[in-house]
Design a protein around this motif. Structure first.
Motif, PDB file in Angstrom:
ATOM      1  N   LEU A 179     -49.729 -32.245 -40.155  1.00  0.00           N
ATOM      2  CA  LEU A 179     -49.010 -32.826 -39.016  1.00  0.00           C
ATOM      3  C   LEU A 179     -48.360 -34.153 -39.414  1.00  0.00           C
ATOM      4  CD1 LEU A 179     -51.602 -31.897 -36.269  1.00  0.00           C
ATOM      5  CD2 LEU A 179     -49.289 -30.955 -36.499  1.00  0.00           C
ATOM      6  N   THR A 183     -42.971 -32.475 -38.626  1.00  0.00           N
ATOM      7  CA  THR A 183     -41.693 -32.926 -38.049  1.00  0.00           C
ATOM      8  C   THR A 183     -41.741 -34.442 -37.843  1.00  0.00           C
ATOM      9  OG1 THR A 183     -42.574 -32.625 -35.842  1.00  0.00           O
ATOM     10  CG2 THR A 183     -41.362 -30.772 -36.780  1.00  0.00           C
ATOM     11  N   GLU A 185     -41.526 -35.838 -35.038  1.00  0.00           N
ATOM     12  CA  GLU A 185     -42.376 -36.094 -33.881  1.00  0.00           C
ATOM     13  C   GLU A 185     -43.853 -36.022 -34.253  1.00  0.00           C
ATOM     14  OE1 GLU A 185     -41.956 -33.628 -30.383  1.00  0.00           O
ATOM     15  OE2 GLU A 185     -43.419 -34.873 -29.283  1.00  0.00           O
TER      16      GLU A 185
ATOM     17  N   ALA B 307     -46.273 -27.837 -27.965  1.00  0.00           N
ATOM     18  CA  ALA B 307     -45.060 -27.437 -28.703  1.00  0.00           C
ATOM     19  C   ALA B 307     -44.903 -28.251 -29.988  1.00  0.00           C
ATOM     20  CB  ALA B 307     -43.834 -27.594 -27.814  1.00  0.00           C
ATOM     21  N   TRP B 308     -45.078 -29.564 -29.903  1.00  0.00           N
ATOM     22  CA  TRP B 308     -44.897 -30.403 -31.110  1.00  0.00           C
ATOM     23  C   TRP B 308     -45.907 -30.031 -32.178  1.00  0.00           C
ATOM     24  CZ3 TRP B 308     -48.637 -33.373 -33.330  1.00  0.00           C
ATOM     25  CH2 TRP B 308     -49.773 -33.663 -32.558  1.00  0.00           C
ATOM     26  N   PHE B 309     -47.098 -29.644 -31.748  1.00  0.00           N
ATOM     27  CA  PHE B 309     -48.161 -29.271 -32.692  1.00  0.00           C
ATOM     28  C   PHE B 309     -47.766 -27.992 -33.443  1.00  0.00           C
ATOM     29  CE2 PHE B 309     -51.996 -26.755 -33.530  1.00  0.00           C
ATOM     30  CZ  PHE B 309     -52.820 -27.662 -34.171  1.00  0.00           C
ATOM     31  N   ARG B 310     -47.337 -26.991 -32.681  1.00  0.00           N
ATOM     32  CA  ARG B 310     -46.937 -25.725 -33.322  1.00  0.00           C
ATOM     33  C   ARG B 310     -45.722 -25.934 -34.231  1.00  0.00           C
ATOM     34  NH1 ARG B 310     -47.793 -24.380 -27.930  1.00  0.00           N
ATOM     35  NH2 ARG B 310     -45.570 -24.142 -27.559  1.00  0.00           N
ATOM     36  N   ASP B 311     -44.762 -26.713 -33.731  1.00  0.00           N
ATOM     37  CA  ASP B 311     -43.561 -26.964 -34.528  1.00  0.00           C
ATOM     38  C   ASP B 311     -43.884 -27.776 -35.782  1.00  0.00           C
ATOM     39  OD1 ASP B 311     -42.106 -25.596 -32.669  1.00  0.00           O
ATOM     40  OD2 ASP B 311     -41.298 -27.381 -31.651  1.00  0.00           O
TER      41      ASP B 311
ATOM     42  N   SER C   2     -41.646 -23.314 -27.637  1.00  0.00           N
ATOM     43  CA  SER C   2     -41.553 -23.641 -29.053  1.00  0.00           C
ATOM     44  C   SER C   2     -40.377 -22.901 -29.673  1.00  0.00           C
ATOM     45  CB  SER C   2     -42.852 -23.226 -29.736  1.00  0.00           C
ATOM     46  OG  SER C   2     -42.982 -23.843 -30.975  1.00  0.00           O
ATOM     47  N   SER C   3     -39.751 -23.550 -30.664  1.00  0.00           N
ATOM     48  CA  SER C   3     -38.548 -22.956 -31.226  1.00  0.00           C
ATOM     49  C   SER C   3     -38.838 -21.682 -32.008  1.00  0.00           C
ATOM     50  CB  SER C   3     -37.859 -23.980 -32.118  1.00  0.00           C
ATOM     51  OG  SER C   3     -38.829 -24.771 -32.781  1.00  0.00           O
ATOM     52  N   TRP C   6     -45.133 -18.723 -34.755  1.00  0.00           N
ATOM     53  CA  TRP C   6     -45.875 -18.557 -36.005  1.00  0.00           C
ATOM     54  C   TRP C   6     -45.896 -17.077 -36.361  1.00  0.00           C
ATOM     55  CZ3 TRP C   6     -51.014 -21.773 -35.040  1.00  0.00           C
ATOM     56  CH2 TRP C   6     -50.694 -23.133 -35.025  1.00  0.00           C
TER      57      TRP C   6
END
Lengths: 284, 332, 95
Positions: A179, A183, A185, B307-311, C2-3, C6
Motif C-alpha cells: 500500500l 497508488t 492515495e 476502493a483505495w485499498f483494492r486499487d 473500484s476501477s 482483482w
C-alpha cells in the motif's frame, strides 16, 4: 474453511488448563515477592492482545474486500486466543479467585495495562494495518525472546502464540509495503497513518519497575532490549514501502502500561463490558 | 430462504423443447451434474445467477446483524465463537460468489447489483438484533431454517453450486448448535436472561418462517426450478419441516412459540401453525423493513471506503510485474 | 466502484498426507503472492505443512465439452477401476 478448526480444537482455556496440569513445576507462580509485578506484566501481555483483537474484530463484516475481511477476523481470533492464555495465567498467578473473563470484563480502564497504541481507533485500513505492523514487529521479537523465559508457563504460551504472530507480521509488513508503494492515495494514507501512530510506538520499549522485576526474575527481556531488532524490521519495511520514517520522537505518548490511557479505552470497555456490568453474576 | 422469490425463466414440456434442451433435461433427470462450460439453456443460467447471487448476498449482509454483537460478547470464548461464525459467513459468501462467477458474471458486478438494490438478499437480515439472546435466536432459528434448504441443495444439478453447498454445510454444522447453546444458557439463566430469550423467540419466529418464502405450490417458476434441480423442495414443505423440528426444541428450552394456534395434528403427522404476516414480508422485500437502509448503507460504505485499498494493491501488483519483466529483459 | 477487479484464482491444496494437490475453490487477489496468502486465510486456516498452488483462472485450459466422448469414453470400459466392480463378501466388512 475460514475458522472451523478453531471450533473443533477450540477450548483454548481447557487446553491451557490441561497443559498447566501437565506442566513441570514453575517456581515463579509461588514467588510471593514477585507476584504483583508478574501479575501486572501478564496483564500487559493479555491486555495488549485483548484490545488489539477487539479493534481488529470491529472490521468483521465491514472489510474492503471479502478475502481481507476473512484475514482480519483470523488475526483477531488469534489475538483473542492469546488473551485467554495470558489473562488465564495472570489470574492463576494472582490466585484471588478471578478468571481470565473477570480480568477482561470487570477491570476499569485504570486497571488496564495495554499500551496506548492498540486502543487508538481503526480509522481506515491504513491506520489499522500500520498499527498492526508496528505492534506485530514488536510482538514477534517479544515472543521469540520469551521462548527462553525462565518461566516454563510463559515460554509455553509464547511458543503457541509465536506460530500465529509470525504470520501476522509477514502479512502486515507485506501489506504496508504494497500500500505504501501502491497508488498516490494509498501512499498518502499510509504515510499519514505512520505519522499519526509513530509517537505511540515507543511505549512498547519503555521499561518500569514491573519490567525490571520480571527481567530480574528471568521471565522476560527488558523492553529496551527489543528495540534494535524492531527498528531493523521497521526501517527495512518502511524503506521498501517508500514511506518516510517520521523525525519526531516515537515515545511521546506513554502511560498505558501503568493504567493511564487515551479517551478511547473507556469507550471500548463500555461496549465490551456492557453485559457483564449490566447483569452482574449472570452466566453466559 | 437465503434465495427467496427467485424467478426462473420459462417452463416447457419435453415436447416443446429443442433437442438440446431435451438432452439437457434428460441429463438432469439422470442425476448428472452440469458443469460450467457445458451447454445450458439461457433460463437455467439466468435463474442460477439470480439464486446463487442472492444466496451470496445474504451471507454477506447476514454478517451485519450478528457482527453487531462481536464487540459486546459477554466472555472471551463467546466473542471468539461469534467472530468465527460471522467470519464463516464471509467465507460462504466467497464460495457462492465463486460459484456464480463460473456462469460468466463477475463478483464486482454482483456486488454492484446488491448495492444498487437491483438484487435482493434474504428478508431476515433486515430485522434488528437487540439483545445478546438474539445471537442465540439467530443461530438456532435463522441458521436452522437455512440448513433445511442447504442440505438438499448439496444435490443440486449445477456442479459448482453443489460443491459450494457441500463445503458450506460442513462448516455450518456448528452454527445452529452454538445458537442453541446460547439459548440454553439464557433460558436457564437469571429471570432477566430468560426474558431476553423469550423476547428473542417472539421477535424471530415469524421472520424465520418467512425465510422460506410465500407458498409456491402452484408457482410455475418453482416448478421449472425443481425440474432443473436448482430448487429441491417447495417452500411449504421446508417450512413445515422447520416447524416440526423447532417446536420440540423450544419446548425443551421452556420457551413458548408465539403462536396460539400451534398444535400437533395427529392426522397429518405435523404441527398446524399460523402463517406469518405476508404483507410485512412484501414490505421488507420492498425495502421497508426495520433495518434495510442500515444494512445496505453498511455494505455500501465498506465497499466505497475500500476502493483505495483494492486499487492500491492492484497498482502495486502491476508495478511489481513490470519490475520483474524489465529485470528479466535486462538479464537476457 | 473500484476501477479494476482483482483477478480470479483457482486454489489447489496438498495436505499433510502427501496426496495430490486438490482443487478447493477460487478467490480474488491482485497477484500470485497475495493469492497464496489469501488461500492460507480462506481455505487452510493457515495449517502447517500444506502446499498451495494458485493458478489464474484465465490460464486454466479445460477440455471442451464436445471432447467429452473421445476423451472420457475409453476409461468407461475399464470398469475395474471403480471400487464397486469388486464384490466383497459382507463378512469382510467395510472396505
Amino acid at each position: 474453511m475460514p475458522s472451523l478448526p478453531d471450533m473443533t480444537t477450540p477450548d483454548v482455556m481447557a487446553l491451557a488448563r490441561d497443559a498447566a496440569a501437565s506442566q513441570p513445576h514453575d517456581p515463579h507462580l509461588q514467588d510471593v515477592d514477585l507476584k504483583p509485578a508478574f501479575f501486572d506484566w501478564l496483564c500487559r501481555m493479555g491486555d495488549n492482545t485483548a484490545i488489539l483483537g477487539h479493534r481488529i474484530s470491529e472490521w468483521c463484516g465491514h472489510g474492503p474486500v471479502l478475502e481481507e475481511d476473512i484475514a482480519l477476523a483470523n488475526t483477531a481470533l488469534d489475538l483473542i486466543g492469546h488473551t485467554q492464555m495470558w489473562l488465564g495465567l495472570a489470574a492463576e498467578v494472582e490466585d484471588a479467585g478471578r478468571t481470565a473473563d473477570d480480568l477482561a470484563f470487570l477491570r476499569d480502564a485504570m486497571k488496564y495495562r495495554n499500551v496506548q497504541l492498540v486502543e487508538l481507533p481503526n480509522r481506515d485500513m491504513a491506520h489499522t494495518l500500520m498499527r498492526e505492523f508496528l505492534f506485530d514487529a514488536w510482538h514477534v521479537e517479544m515472543l521469540t525472546a520469551l521462548l527462553q523465559s525462565g518461566s516454563p508457563r510463559v515460554a509455553e504460551i509464547a511458543a503457541k502464540a509465536l506460530k500465529e504472530v509470525g504470520y501476522h507480521v509477514e502479512r502486515s509488513s507485506d501489506l504496508v509495503v504494497r500500500l505504501g508503494d501502491g497508488t498516490d492515495e494509498s501512499h498518502a494514507r499510509m504515510q499519514d497513518a505512520l505519522d499519526r501512530l509513530w509517537p505511540y510506538a515507543g511505549e512498547l520499549f519503555l521499561g518500569d519497575g514491573v519490567d525490571a522485576a520480571v527481567a530480574k526474575a528471568g521471565i522476560a527481556p527488558a523492553p529496551g532490549d527489543l528495540r534494535a531488532a524492531w527498528e531493523r524490521t521497521v526501517d527495512a519495511v518502511l524503506d521498501e514501502a517508500t514511506l518516510r520514517k517520521p523525525e519526531g520522537r516515537f515515545d511521546v505518548h506513554r502511560g498505558g502500561k501503568q493504567g493511564r490511557h487515551t479517551e478511547h479505552l473507556g469507550f471500548i470497555l463500555a461496549e465490551m463490558q456492557f453485559l457483564q456490568r449490566a447483569y452482574p453474576g449472570a452466566s453466559w | 430462504m437465503y434465495a427467496q422469490m427467485v424467478k426462473s425463466e420459462g417452463m416447457k414440456t419435453l415436447d416443446e423443447m429443442s433437442p438440446e434442451e431435451r438432452a439437457f433435461q434428460e441429463r438432469i433427470d439422470r442425476g448428472e451434474k452440469i458443469e460450467p462450460k457445458e451447454w445450458m439453456p439461457d433460463g437455467y443460467r439466468k435463474t442460477l445467477v439470480r439464486q446463487i447471487g442472492q444466496h451470496a448476498h445474504s451471507e454477506i449482509v447476514g454478517q451485519l446483524p450478528e457482527g453487531n454483537w462481536i464487540t459486546r460478547a459477554p466472555t472471551l470464548e463467546r466473542k471468539a465463537i461469534l467472530l468465527a461464525k460471522v467470519q464463516d459467513e464471509a467465507g460462504h459468501g466467497l464460495y457462492l460468489y465463486s460459484a456464480a462467477e463460473t456462469l460468466g458474471v463477475s463478483r464486482d458486478e454482483l456486488t454492484g447489483k446488491l448495492l444498487s438494490g437491483k438484487m435482493k438478499y434474504s428478508s431476515i437480515f433486515n430485522y434488528p438484533t437487540l439483545t445478546w439472546a438474539d445471537m442465540g435466536a439467530v443461530g438456532w432459528l435463522v441458521d436452522g431454517a437455512a440448513i433445511m434448504n442447504q442440505v438438499p441443495l448439496q444435490r443440486t444439478s449445477y456442479g459448482p453450486y453443489s460443491r459450494a453447498m457441500i463445503r458450506i454445510c460442513k462448516e455450518e454444522s456448528f452454527h445452529q448448535r452454538q445458537g442453541y447453546a446460547i439459548m440454553m444458557k439464557m433460558a436457564r439463566g437469571t429471570p432477566e436472561q430468560k426474558e431476553m430469550a423469550q423476547d428473542a423467540l417472539n421477535r424471530f419466529w415469524y421472520p424465520a418462517l418467512m425465510m422460506f418464502g410465500p407458498s409456491d405450490k402452484d408457482s410455475v417458476h418453482s416448478a421449472q426450478s425443481m425440474a432443473w434441480k436448482i430448487k429441491m423442495n417447495t417452500n411449504d414443505e421446508l417450512r413445515q419441516k422447520f416447524v416440526d423440528e423447532t417446536v420440540p426444541q423450544a419446548e425443551y428450552l421452556g420457551l413458548t412459540v408465539p403462536d396460539e394456534t400451534l398444535r400437533w395434528n395427529d392426522a397429518r403427522g405435523h404441527y398446524d401453525f399460523a402463517q406469518p404476516d405476508w404483507d410485512e414480508f412484501f414490505e421488507v422485500l420492498k425495502g421497508n423493513g426495520p433495518c434495510n437502509r442500515e444494512r445496505l448503507e453498511a455494505r455500501r460504505e465498506a465497499w466505497e471506503r475500500g476502493a483505495w485499498f483494492r486499487d492500491g494493491l492492484n497498482a502495486y501488483a502491476d508495478k511489481a510485474a513490470a519490475r520483474r519483466a524489465s529485470a528479466s529483459i535486462a538479464a537476457e | 466502484m473500484s476501477s479494476k477487479e482483482w483477478p480470479l484464482w483457482e486454489i489447489f491444496i496438498r495436505g499433510q498426507h502427501g496426496l495430490n494437490h486438490r482443487h478447493v475453490g477460487s478467490l480474488h487477489a491482485p497477484d500470485a503472492e497475495m493469492a497464496i496468502r489469501h488461500a492460507r486465510d480462506v481455505y487452510t486456516r493457515r495449517k502447517e505443512g500444506v502446499s498451495i498452488w494458485a493458478v489464474r483462472s484465465a490460464d486454466i485450459v479445460a477440455s471442451s465439452p464436445s471432447d467429452k466422448g473421445p476423451l472420457f469414453d475409453p476409461a468407461e470400459s475399464k470398469v475395474y477401476r471403480h471400487p464397486t466392480f469388486f464384490d466383497i463378501p459382507d463378512e469382510v466388512g467395510h472396505m
